[in-house]
Design an enzyme around this catalytic site. Structure first.
Site, mmCIF file in Angstrom:
data_model
loop_
_atom_site.group_PDB
_atom_site.id
_atom_site.type_symbol
_atom_site.label_atom_id
_atom_site.label_comp_id
_atom_site.label_asym_id
_atom_site.label_seq_id
_atom_site.Cartn_x
_atom_site.Cartn_y
_atom_site.Cartn_z
ATOM 1 N N GLU A 198 0.879 -1.172 0.000
ATOM 2 C CA GLU A 198 0.000 0.000 0.000
ATOM 3 C C GLU A 198 0.916 1.222 0.000
ATOM 4 O OE1 GLU A 198 -2.703 2.325 3.239
ATOM 5 O OE2 GLU A 198 -2.898 0.137 3.234
ATOM 6 N N ARG B 235 1.674 10.146 0.625
ATOM 7 C CA ARG B 235 2.196 11.125 1.577
ATOM 8 C C ARG B 235 3.435 11.819 1.022
ATOM 9 N NH1 ARG B 235 2.157 7.311 7.024
ATOM 10 N NH2 ARG B 235 0.215 6.220 6.534
ATOM 11 N N THR C 245 -3.521 6.264 1.827
ATOM 12 C CA THR C 245 -3.690 7.676 2.210
ATOM 13 C C THR C 245 -4.301 8.477 1.064
ATOM 14 O OG1 THR C 245 -1.588 7.348 3.420
ATOM 15 C CG2 THR C 245 -2.623 9.489 3.603
ATOM 16 N N LYS D 185 -11.162 -0.277 6.379
ATOM 17 C CA LYS D 185 -9.952 -0.069 7.164
ATOM 18 C C LYS D 185 -10.367 0.441 8.548
ATOM 19 C CE LYS D 185 -5.632 2.599 7.012
ATOM 20 N NZ LYS D 185 -4.632 3.192 6.107
#
Length: 219
Positions: free
Chosen positions: A48, A52, A76, A136
């Site tokens: 994953e 960022r 993210t 999640k």
């Protein structure tokens, strides 16, 4: 639109089989392929790659093109623009730290695998009523950890969670022992200091330890 495609295309099955999904932060594109190779060699063929850093999309593209044995996704992802950028780069799944209806709807419409986050009963109900079987649970350590997940799972029977945040080598077996958990997300095997010198052998070794824990608990 139905979400059955995530069962039918094997995505949920791959996530469950891998058991631990490495949450990867990469600053340099040249680290993408060595990272992918190290995770595959260690027995965790999933990544994953988080949005960022400015290099995220290019890292996803490199890994998806040159590491055929790894399931590459984007993490993210906080809006639809990032989601589209990730998919264009080759991401096979999208993970969000929250629930963005626009992103979820677009993914379902285009049959893109997605695991958005949900930690409250209301958020989980929104996800379930949209047809999502997996969400999640982030940050897991701040929202009750395993006890919180078990409490939610007792109400939302059949729904499954991917806890991330506070999962580590000491507690990953406890998380994996819970039937409501499809897999655990973690950073402990891919922390930047482990490969800062360009040597990914520590990543491979710690990934192998995590893969061994999956086999130990789930067979």
């Amino acid at each position: 639109m139905s979400t059955e495609y995530m069962k039918q295309n094997g995505f949920y099955g791959q996530v469950e089989k891998t058991g631990v999904v490495p949450v990867v932060v990469l600053e340099k594109v040249e680290d993408a392929v060595p990272m992918g190779n190290a995770l595959v060699a260690g027995g965790l063929p999933a990544a994953e790659v988080t949005f960022r850093t400015a290099a995220a999309a290019d890292c996803i593209r490199e890994m998806s093109e040159k590491c055929p044995d790894i399931l590459v996704g984007a993490g993210t992802v906080v809006n639809l623009a990032q989601c589209k950028q990730a998919v264009e780069a080759g991401a096979k799944f999208i993970v969000s730290p929250g629930y963005d209806p626009e992103t979820v709807d677009w993914c379902i419409e285009h049959e893109v695998n997605i695991i958005p986050a949900a930690v409250t009963p209301t958020e989980i109900m929104v996800a379930i009523n949209r047809g999502l079987d997996v969400t999640k649970f982030f940050p897991a350590n701040l929202y009750g950890g395993l006890a919180g997940i078990k409490a939610l799972a007792s109400v939302f029977v059949g729904h499954r969670f991917m806890p991330t945040g506070g999962v580590n080598t000491e507690n990953v077996r406890d998380f994996l022992s819970c039937d409501a958990i499809i897999a655990a997300g973690g950073t402990w095997m891919v922390k930047p200091n482990l490969f800062a010198d360009g040597d990914f052998s520590k990543v491979e070794a710690i990934a192998a330890e995590a893969a061994a824990a999956v086999r130990e608990i789930r067979g």
